[in-house]
Design a protein around this motif. Sequence first.
Motif, PDB file in Angstrom:
ATOM      1  N   SER A 140      -6.658-120.944 -34.270  1.00 53.33           N
ATOM      2  CA  SER A 140      -6.573-121.799 -33.085  1.00 53.33           C
ATOM      3  C   SER A 140      -5.599-121.233 -32.046  1.00 53.33           C
ATOM      4  N   VAL A 141      -4.795-120.255 -32.461  1.00 50.20           N
ATOM      5  CA  VAL A 141      -3.835-119.676 -31.523  1.00 50.20           C
ATOM      6  C   VAL A 141      -4.551-118.780 -30.523  1.00 50.20           C
ATOM      7  N   GLY A 142      -4.203-118.947 -29.284  1.00 51.50           N
ATOM      8  CA  GLY A 142      -4.893-118.211 -28.224  1.00 51.50           C
ATOM      9  C   GLY A 142      -4.233-116.891 -27.870  1.00 51.50           C
ATOM     10  N   ASN A 143      -5.050-116.059 -27.283  1.00 48.51           N
ATOM     11  CA  ASN A 143      -4.650-114.752 -26.829  1.00 48.51           C
ATOM     12  C   ASN A 143      -3.448-114.805 -25.888  1.00 48.51           C
ATOM     13  N   ASP A 173       6.650-119.611 -33.757  1.00 43.95           N
ATOM     14  CA  ASP A 173       7.193-119.280 -35.065  1.00 43.95           C
ATOM     15  C   ASP A 173       6.250-118.336 -35.813  1.00 43.95           C
ATOM     16  N   LEU A 174       4.974-118.680 -35.785  1.00 43.19           N
ATOM     17  CA  LEU A 174       3.995-117.874 -36.500  1.00 43.19           C
ATOM     18  C   LEU A 174       3.931-116.456 -35.927  1.00 43.19           C
ATOM     19  N   ILE A 175       3.885-116.369 -34.607  1.00 42.86           N
ATOM     20  CA  ILE A 175       3.796-115.060 -33.962  1.00 42.86           C
ATOM     21  C   ILE A 175       5.022-114.214 -34.292  1.00 42.86           C
ATOM     22  N   LEU A 176       6.186-114.842 -34.231  1.00 39.51           N
ATOM     23  CA  LEU A 176       7.414-114.109 -34.556  1.00 39.51           C
ATOM     24  C   LEU A 176       7.385-113.625 -35.999  1.00 39.51           C
ATOM     25  N   GLU A 177       7.014-114.515 -36.896  1.00 34.80           N
ATOM     26  CA  GLU A 177       6.962-114.189 -38.323  1.00 34.80           C
ATOM     27  C   GLU A 177       6.082-112.958 -38.569  1.00 34.80           C
ATOM     28  N   ILE A 178       4.902-112.983 -37.980  1.00 34.21           N
ATOM     29  CA  ILE A 178       3.956-111.879 -38.209  1.00 34.21           C
ATOM     30  C   ILE A 178       4.438-110.605 -37.530  1.00 34.21           C
ATOM     31  N   PHE A 179       5.017-110.764 -36.356  1.00 38.15           N
ATOM     32  CA  PHE A 179       5.562-109.586 -35.671  1.00 38.15           C
ATOM     33  C   PHE A 179       6.628-108.924 -36.531  1.00 38.15           C
ATOM     34  N   ILE A 200      18.296-115.519 -33.656  1.00 38.35           N
ATOM     35  CA  ILE A 200      18.403-114.951 -32.307  1.00 38.35           C
ATOM     36  C   ILE A 200      17.341-115.540 -31.392  1.00 38.35           C
ATOM     37  N   PHE A 201      16.150-115.662 -31.929  1.00 38.01           N
ATOM     38  CA  PHE A 201      15.060-116.222 -31.133  1.00 38.01           C
ATOM     39  C   PHE A 201      15.363-117.671 -30.767  1.00 38.01           C
ATOM     40  N   GLN A 202      15.784-118.409 -31.763  1.00 39.29           N
ATOM     41  CA  GLN A 202      16.151-119.800 -31.586  1.00 39.29           C
ATOM     42  C   GLN A 202      17.190-119.961 -30.475  1.00 39.29           C
ATOM     43  N   GLU A 203      18.173-119.111 -30.550  1.00 37.13           N
ATOM     44  CA  GLU A 203      19.253-119.149 -29.574  1.00 37.13           C
ATOM     45  C   GLU A 203      18.726-118.886 -28.161  1.00 37.13           C
ATOM     46  N   HIS A 204      17.859-117.865 -28.078  1.00 33.33           N
ATOM     47  CA  HIS A 204      17.290-117.508 -26.779  1.00 33.33           C
ATOM     48  C   HIS A 204      16.464-118.665 -26.217  1.00 33.33           C
ATOM     49  N   ILE A 205      15.682-119.258 -27.091  1.00 31.00           N
ATOM     50  CA  ILE A 205      14.850-120.394 -26.734  1.00 31.00           C
ATOM     51  C   ILE A 205      15.697-121.526 -26.136  1.00 31.00           C
ATOM     52  N   GLN A 206      16.755-121.837 -26.852  1.00 25.50           N
ATOM     53  CA  GLN A 206      17.601-122.945 -26.401  1.00 25.50           C
ATOM     54  C   GLN A 206      18.338-122.615 -25.109  1.00 25.50           C
ATOM     55  N   ALA A 207      18.880-121.399 -25.067  1.00 27.14           N
ATOM     56  CA  ALA A 207      19.632-120.994 -23.881  1.00 27.14           C
ATOM     57  C   ALA A 207      18.771-121.059 -22.629  1.00 27.14           C
ATOM     58  N   ALA A 208      17.473-120.812 -22.801  1.00 24.20           N
ATOM     59  CA  ALA A 208      16.582-120.797 -21.644  1.00 24.20           C
ATOM     60  C   ALA A 208      15.933-122.157 -21.418  1.00 24.20           C
ATOM     61  N   GLY A 209      16.316-123.127 -22.209  1.00 22.69           N
ATOM     62  CA  GLY A 209      15.750-124.458 -22.061  1.00 22.69           C
ATOM     63  C   GLY A 209      14.291-124.538 -22.470  1.00 22.69           C
ATOM     64  N   LEU A 210      13.901-123.675 -23.409  1.00 24.62           N
ATOM     65  CA  LEU A 210      12.508-123.665 -23.867  1.00 24.62           C
ATOM     66  C   LEU A 210      12.373-124.430 -25.175  1.00 24.62           C
ATOM     67  N   ARG A 211      11.166-124.394 -25.721  1.00 20.40           N
ATOM     68  CA  ARG A 211      10.938-125.194 -26.925  1.00 20.40           C
ATOM     69  C   ARG A 211      10.419-124.407 -28.109  1.00 20.40           C
ATOM     70  N   LYS A 212      10.825-124.839 -29.272  1.00 19.25           N
ATOM     71  CA  LYS A 212      10.367-124.217 -30.515  1.00 19.25           C
ATOM     72  C   LYS A 212       8.993-124.792 -30.849  1.00 19.25           C
ATOM     73  N   THR A 213       8.044-123.914 -31.097  1.00 12.48           N
ATOM     74  CA  THR A 213       6.702-124.399 -31.427  1.00 12.48           C
ATOM     75  C   THR A 213       6.153-123.640 -32.629  1.00 12.48           C
ATOM     76  N   GLY A 214       5.143-124.216 -33.223  1.00  8.09           N
ATOM     77  CA  GLY A 214       4.526-123.597 -34.384  1.00  8.09           C
ATOM     78  C   GLY A 214       3.930-122.241 -34.054  1.00  8.09           C
ATOM     79  N   GLN A 215       3.298-122.149 -32.892  1.00  6.26           N
ATOM     80  CA  GLN A 215       2.694-120.875 -32.500  1.00  6.26           C
ATOM     81  C   GLN A 215       3.741-119.780 -32.382  1.00  6.26           C
TER      82      GLN A 215
END
Lengths: 171, 171
Positions: free
Chosen positions: B58-61, B30-36, B13-28
Motif C-alpha cells: 500500500s506504500v506509494g512511490n 518507519d518501514l522505509i527507514l528499516e528497509i533502507f 537520529i531520525f526521530q530527532e530530525h522528525i521532531q526538530a522539523a515539526g514533522l510526524r512519525k508514521t508507519g510508512q
Amino acid sequence: MKKKDKFEVEKAIFQEHIQAAGLRKTGQRDLILEIFLSTEEHLSSEDLYSLVHQKDPSVGNTTVYRTLKLLTEAGLAREVRFGDNKTYYEHHYNHDHHDHMICTECGRVIEFFSAEIEARQDEMAGKFGFKPTHHSLRMWGVCSDCQEMAVETTTAPSGAQPRVRVKTAFR
Amino acid sequence: MKKKDKFEVEKAIFQEHIQAAGLRKTGQRDLILEIFLSTEEHLSSEDLYSLVHQKDPSVGNTTVYRTLKLLTEAGLAREVRFGDNKTYYEHHYNHDHHDHMICTECGRVIEFFSAEIEARQDEMAGKFGFKPTHHSLRMWGVCSDCQEMAVETTTAPSGAQPRVRVKTAFR
DNA sequence: TTGATTGCAAAGCATTTGCATGCTA
DNA sequence: TAGCATGCAAATGCTTTGCAATCAA
C-alpha cells in the motif's frame, strides 16, 4: 597571405569524424560547431541552442543535442555535470584535463589540476586491479567572492591568485 | 536482557530530525527507514520502493522519494550518482567518507578512500580561496573480474586484495 | 481538532525518438 | 537518386507537485 581560420584544426577533426562515420557535412553542424568553439564557457545544450538560434532561428533544438553528441564523439567536446541535472559541454581538444570546483552560491566554476591527485587516483585503481578509463572530481563549496559578500567586507580581492579559468554555469 | 534494536541509533537520529522539523512519525517512514538500513547497497528510489512494496504494497512511490530526501536531510543517507541518470542512496551515518570506482561493464561499485587525495583536494581549494562543503570523486573503468572475462582467462582471482566493499548498481 | 502525510494522477524537465520532408554526396 | 539530416511533436524516464482523503499528535 590568407588569414587562417582560427579553428581550422578543430574543424578538420570534425570533418574527419563525419567522413569516417559516413555522415554528412551540413550548414547546421558547421554553425553549431563554430559557435561552440567561439564560446569559452560551460554550455548546456539549451545555452548553445539560444546562441545558435540568434544566428539562425531555423535551427532546431534537437539538432543541437544531436550535434553536441557528435562533437563529443569526435573528441572536441566533453560532457560535465555540476549537479543541477543538466549536461554541460566544455572544449576537449587541445584543452588539458582538469577538475572542477563549483560555487553553490553563484554557480561559478573554477577549473584546476593536480598531478598528485591524478597519481594517487591511478595508484588506488591499481590496488584494486581496476583499469580506469576516465574520472570526475568535483568539489562544491563557496568561492572567495561569495565568502566576501557573506561577511560584507569591502576588501578588494588581494594579491596574486593562482592561474585559474573561471566560468559560469547555472544560468 | 532485552535484545537491542540493531539500528536504534539511526532510528533515534531520525526521530530527532522528525521532531526538530515539526514533522510526524508514521508507519510508512518507519518501514522505509528499516528497509533502507537493512540493505547494504546503493539503492535507487525505485529499488527501495520495490523492497518496501514487498512488505507493504500500500506504500506509494512518492512516499519513498520523499522519505529518502528526509533521510538525506537527517544525515542518514547520502545521494550518489553513477552516470545512469538515477540517484542512488547509500548509508551515511557511521560510514566513513569514501569515493567510488564504477565498472562500466557490470555496474559493480568499489568504494575506496585515500587520505592523500583528500589532503591534496583541500590544498587545491585553499589555493583558490575556495571553501569546500563536499566533493565527489568517481572513476569509471573496468573492474578486475570483467578484465579477466574479456581475455577469457580461467585464472582464479589471486592473492590478497585490499579491503573493499563491492556493491552493485545499474540493475 | 489541526495540520502534516499519503497515494494517486498529473505535471515538470532535460533529453530522445518517430516520422515526413529536405538536402548532401 | 539514395539515404543521411532536420525539425516538429510526441514519447521517455526520473522526479516533483497538486490535491483530496487520512492520520498522527
